[in-house]
Design an enzyme around this catalytic site. Structure first.
Site, PDB file in Angstrom:
ATOM      1  N   VAL A 121       0.811  -1.219   0.000  1.00 40.92           N
ATOM      2  CA  VAL A 121       0.000   0.000   0.000  1.00 40.92           C
ATOM      3  C   VAL A 121       0.848   1.275   0.000  1.00 40.92           C
ATOM      4  CG1 VAL A 121      -1.968  -1.089   1.137  1.00 40.92           C
ATOM      5  CG2 VAL A 121      -0.252   0.092   2.522  1.00 40.92           C
ATOM      6  N   LYS A 122       2.180   1.135   0.063  1.00 42.13           N
ATOM      7  CA  LYS A 122       3.041   2.314   0.042  1.00 42.13           C
ATOM      8  C   LYS A 122       3.167   2.855  -1.383  1.00 42.13           C
ATOM      9  CE  LYS A 122       4.063   2.156   4.479  1.00 42.13           C
ATOM     10  NZ  LYS A 122       3.658   0.830   4.935  1.00 42.13           N
ATOM     11  N   THR A 123       3.912   3.961  -1.534  1.00 41.22           N
ATOM     12  CA  THR A 123       3.978   4.637  -2.832  1.00 41.22           C
ATOM     13  C   THR A 123       4.543   3.738  -3.912  1.00 41.22           C
ATOM     14  OG1 THR A 123       4.321   6.689  -1.614  1.00 41.22           O
ATOM     15  CG2 THR A 123       4.701   6.765  -3.975  1.00 41.22           C
TER      16      THR A 123
END
Length: 387
Positions: free
Chosen positions: A190-192
Site C-alpha cells: 500500500v506504500k507509494t
C-alpha cells in the site's frame, strides 16, 4: 470494493520480475545492489542498505546506533507499532511524544516538552515519523535532538518522494539525511512503490552503513581483508557480530527497481487526488482536512480527514460501516501507541491531549495511484452524503 490503499502493478513490473526469475540469482544477486543504487540516486543518499521490510529497517537502525538496555527512545504517539517496537527489540524503553492534532505529527514543541519531562532518563534517540508522507520542521527537530545529544532516525515509511524545504529555502529529499542520522523506508504494497515486502535504510555515514550491512546478514564477513581469525580459505567466513537474516531477495528488488521508474507519476497522481479531495471537503462543517505544512512538499501516502463525529451524530465505527456497505474501504491511522495493552502494562496510563484529539477524529479515505476519477467521485459523494 474500493480499498483505502492498493498497489499498482503493470506489465513492465511483471516483465522485470520474470527476467530475474529466469536468471541465475533469486537472492543475494546483482539486482539488490542495482536497486540500492537507484534508490540512493532518487533520494540523494550517500548509502542505501536494503532489507526485508520497514520493521527490520527500524530494528537495524537501532542496532547500528548501539541503542540497547537502559536507553530510552522518544517516539510519536501516533504511528504504526513498529516505530516503538524496534526500540523494545533492542531492550530500550520508549517515551511517547505528543502530536499536533491537526497533522498527527510530532512537532519541535512537543519534542521539547517530552525531553524536558523525561530529562532524568537516559535519552538516546528520537524517531521522527512522517505520517501520511508529510514532514514537520526537520531542521528544528534536528537542532533540538543535537542539543540533547540524541540520535535522530526518520521513519519515512510513508514519505518516499517527499521533499523538505529548510529555513533558507533549500530543498532536501527525505532520505538524504540532511537533518538526521538514518532514514528508514517501507515498500509494503500500500506504500507509494510496492515490492511485495521490502525496506531500506539510508545514511551519510559509511561506518554506520557497513554495520547495517553486517547485521542484516548474520554478522557474517566473507572478505579476507576484514577477517579477524587466522584461518583462511575459499570456503571461509567469519561471524563477527550477532546479526540477523534481514536480507531482501532479487525478486523483490526487481519489482522495486521497476516501480521506482514510475515514482514521479505515482506521486503526481496521489497529489492530484489529494487536491481534489481537499476541494470537495472544503465547505463541510463536519470534515477538516489535515493542515498542510509549508516545510513539506509531500508525496502523499494516506489521505486522512478529521471528522467531528459528535456533530455528525454517528460513531466512527458506524460511519465506516455505512461506507463499507457502499463498497468503500476506510481505515484509522493510527491508534495512540500507549493505548496498546502491551505498552499499558509496561508504562501504565498515558494521556497526551494532541494524540487523543487527533485519534478521536481521524479517518483515512481511499488513496492510491490506480484510483479512477469515477471511484474518487463515488467516495466523495458517499462521504458527503453521510457527513
Amino acid at each position: 470494493m474500493i480499498p483505502y490503499g492498493r498497489h499498482h502493478i503493470d506489465q513492465q513490473d511483471i516483465d522485470h520480475v520474470i527476467e530475474v526469475l529466469q536468471g541465475d540469482w533469486l537472492t543475494c544477486g546483482p539486482i539488490v545492489e542495482t536497486f540500492e543504487a537507484e534508490l540512493a540516486t532518487q533520494v540523494g543518499a550517500n548509502h542505501v542498505v536494503s532489507c526485508s521490510n520497514g520493521t527490520t529497517a527500524l530494528h537495524l537502525a537501532m542496532l547500528a546506533l548501539n541503542i540497547g538496555v537502559n536507553d530510552v527512545v522518544l517516539v510519536p504517539a501516533i504511528t504504526f507499532l513498529a516505530s516503538a517496537n524496534a526500540a523494545r527489540y533492542v531492550g530500550a524503553d520508549v517515551v511517547f511524544v505528543d502530536v499536533d492534532p491537526k497533522t498527527g505529527l510530532m512537532t519541535p514543541e512537543t519534542l521539547k516538552v517530552a525531553i524536558t519531562a523525561h530529562k532524568d532518563k537516559n535519552l538516546k534517540a528520537v524517531v521522527n515519523v512522517h505520517l501520511a508522507g508529510q514532514c514537520e520542521d526537520l531542521e528544528k527537530i534536528h537542532e533540538i535532538s543535537r542539543q540533547h545529544g540524541l540520535w535522530l532516525i526518520e521513519d519515512a515509511a510513508h514519505a518516499l518522494g517527499t521533499i523538505y524545504t529548510d529555513s533558507t529555502g533549500q530543498d532536501h529529499f527525505i532520505g538524504a539525511n540532511s537533518f538526521s542520522d538514518l532514514t528508514t523506508f517501507s515498500f509494503h504494497p500500500v506504500k507509494t512503490i510496492a515490492m511485495g515486502e521490502g525496506g531500506a535504510i539510508t545514511t551519510q555515514d559509511s561506518q554506520i552503513a557497513a554495520k547495517l550491512k553486517l547485521l542484516r546478514s548474520h554478522g557474517m564477513v566473507r572478505e579476507a581483508s576484514q577477517w579477524q581469525g587466522v584461518e583462511t580459505g575459499p570456503w571461509y567466513y567469519e561471524m563477527q557480530e550477532l546479526g540477523y537474516n534481514y536480507r531482501i531477495s532479487d525478486i523483490n528488488c526487481a519489482l522495486g527497481s521497476s516501480q521506482l521508474k514510475k515514482l514521479e507519476s505515482f506521486i503526481a497522481k496521489r497529489r492530484a487526488l489529494v487536491a481534489q479531495y481537499d476541494r470537495a471537503f472544503a465547505l463541510s462543517s463536519t470534515i477538516t482536512t489535515l493542515t498542510k505544512l509549508p516545510t513539506s512538499r509531500t508525496a502523499w501516502h494516506l489521505y486522512i480527514v478529521l471528522m467531528d463525529f459528535a456533530q455528525l451524530g454517528l460513531s466512527r465505527a458506524d460511519f465506516m460501516k455505512q461506507l463499507k456497505d457502499k463498497g468503500i474501504g476506510t481505515q484509522v491511522h493510527y491508534i495512540p501507541l500507549y493505548h496498546q495493552p502491551y505498552y499499558k502494562k509496561l508504562y501504565g496510563e498515558v494521556n497526551l491531549p494532541g494524540a487523543e484529539a487527533y485519534y478521536a477524529s481521524c479517518l483515512s479515505l481511499p488513496l492510491y495511484a490506480g484510483l479512477t476519477q469515477d471511484q474518487q467521485d463515488a467516495v466523495i459523494e458517499a462521504v458527503l452524503n453521510h457527513a
